[in-house]
Write a protein that holds these residues in place. Structure first.
Motif, PDB file in Angstrom:
ATOM      1  N   LEU A   1      11.870  10.843  19.726  1.00  0.00           N
ATOM      2  CA  LEU A   1      10.847  11.847  20.009  1.00  0.00           C
ATOM      3  C   LEU A   1      10.075  11.563  21.289  1.00  0.00           C
ATOM      4  N   GLU A   2      10.316  10.390  21.870  1.00  0.00           N
ATOM      5  CA  GLU A   2       9.601   9.965  23.079  1.00  0.00           C
ATOM      6  C   GLU A   2       8.090   9.992  22.851  1.00  0.00           C
ATOM      7  N   GLN A   3       7.705   9.410  21.706  1.00  0.00           N
ATOM      8  CA  GLN A   3       6.303   9.345  21.320  1.00  0.00           C
ATOM      9  C   GLN A   3       6.095   8.094  20.490  1.00  0.00           C
ATOM     10  N   GLY A   4       4.990   7.432  20.695  1.00  0.00           N
ATOM     11  CA  GLY A   4       4.667   6.280  19.876  1.00  0.00           C
ATOM     12  C   GLY A   4       4.463   6.681  18.425  1.00  0.00           C
ATOM     13  N   ILE A   5       5.113   5.964  17.519  1.00  0.00           N
ATOM     14  CA  ILE A   5       4.967   6.209  16.079  1.00  0.00           C
ATOM     15  C   ILE A   5       4.344   4.951  15.489  1.00  0.00           C
ATOM     16  N   SER A   6       3.038   4.968  15.395  1.00  0.00           N
ATOM     17  CA  SER A   6       2.289   3.839  14.853  1.00  0.00           C
ATOM     18  C   SER A   6       1.071   4.401  14.130  1.00  0.00           C
ATOM     19  N   PRO A   7       0.417   3.585  13.294  1.00  0.00           N
ATOM     20  CA  PRO A   7      -0.735   4.096  12.559  1.00  0.00           C
ATOM     21  C   PRO A   7      -1.728   4.803  13.483  1.00  0.00           C
TER      22      PRO A   7
END
Length: 139
Positions: free
Chosen positions: A82-88
């Motif tokens: 997704l070219e996006q950070g996936i973090s809390p």
């Protein structure tokens, strides 16, 4: 806002109404209806809105180290696709374009590392091979 742990971004792709219990499926269906309406997701650490019907039992797998590891793998792979950070704390909407991108990557095996050892993996593979027919999260 819907709170999801990273590996549930993968589970949602192939969800066809099967789950651990009737209460779990009913809760999952409510979450999918909200996602289908365009509600935003916030990534969380640990048990999330999907886990809620079973998370009160500390012996459930949603509290285990294998699921925490699964979340880390899914966050990395989904974030790359997704070219996006996936973090809390990260927020996203799973609209048609993002769903199509994730489902294509899932079908090709590009985001399946987190699925290794999951009891639902065979079902998810079958759903992907069917072209994601009968999934409840719409694209």
């Amino acid at each position: 806002m819907i709170h999801l742990r990273p590996h549930h971004l993968l589970c949602l792709l192939t969800y066809v109404g099967k789950g651990y219990s009737p209460a779990f499926v009913a809760g999952y269906d409510r979450i999918v209806a909200r996602l289908n309406a365009g509600e935003e997701i916030e990534i969380v650490e640990g048990p999330d809105d999907i886990c809620a019907p079973i998370a009160c039992n500390m012996s459930e797998h949603c509290h285990g180290s294998s699921v925490i590891s699964r979340d880390a793998l899914a966050a990395r792979e989904v974030g790359r696709v997704l070219e996006q950070g996936i973090s809390p704390g990260a927020k996203l909407v799973l609209g048609p374009e993002r769903l199509a991108t994730l489902r294509a990557a899932f079908a090709q095996g590009d985001v399946r590392t987190a699925c290794r050892g999951c009891e639902w993996s065979d079902l998810c593979t079958q759903v992907a091979r069917s072209g994601f027919s009968n999934v409840r999260l719409l694209s």
